[in-house]
Motif scaffolding. Structure first.
Motif: not given
Length: 96
Positions: A14-22, A42-56
């Protein structure tokens, strides 16, 4: 203590809500990418992130993600060993 779990962004949901599937060790969950958003999400697809309580919370490289996941696996194994030792000690005390 805050714990960030490495995950890889696999899809913008959801681009509007800034949500992604990790993908976090084979488990997929929706996370907010508001903290790491780029002009083209879409630049974030494939990137690794640190996730904490539902936030990258931050971008990390693949090597750092692998090392962190390995350390977390080790902590899990250590916790299982400690629990088994505690169970064994409790069983010994109960049999005396």
């Amino acid at each position: 203590m805050c714990l960030g779990i490495p995950g890889q962004i696999v899809k913008i949901t959801d681009e509007t809500r800034l949500m992604a599937l990790a993908d976090v060790s084979g488990v997929r969950r929706e996370v907010s990418v508001a903290c790491v958003a780029t002009p083209d999400l879409s630049d974030l697809v494939g990137e690794w992130v640190l996730i904490h309580v539902g936030f990258a919370m931050s971008l990390i490289d693949e090597d750092e993600a692998a090392k962190t996941l390995e350390a977390l696996r080790g902590l899990g194994e250590a916790q299982e060993t400690l629990e088994a030792m505690a169970d064994g000690a409790a069983a010994l005390e109960g049999s005396q």
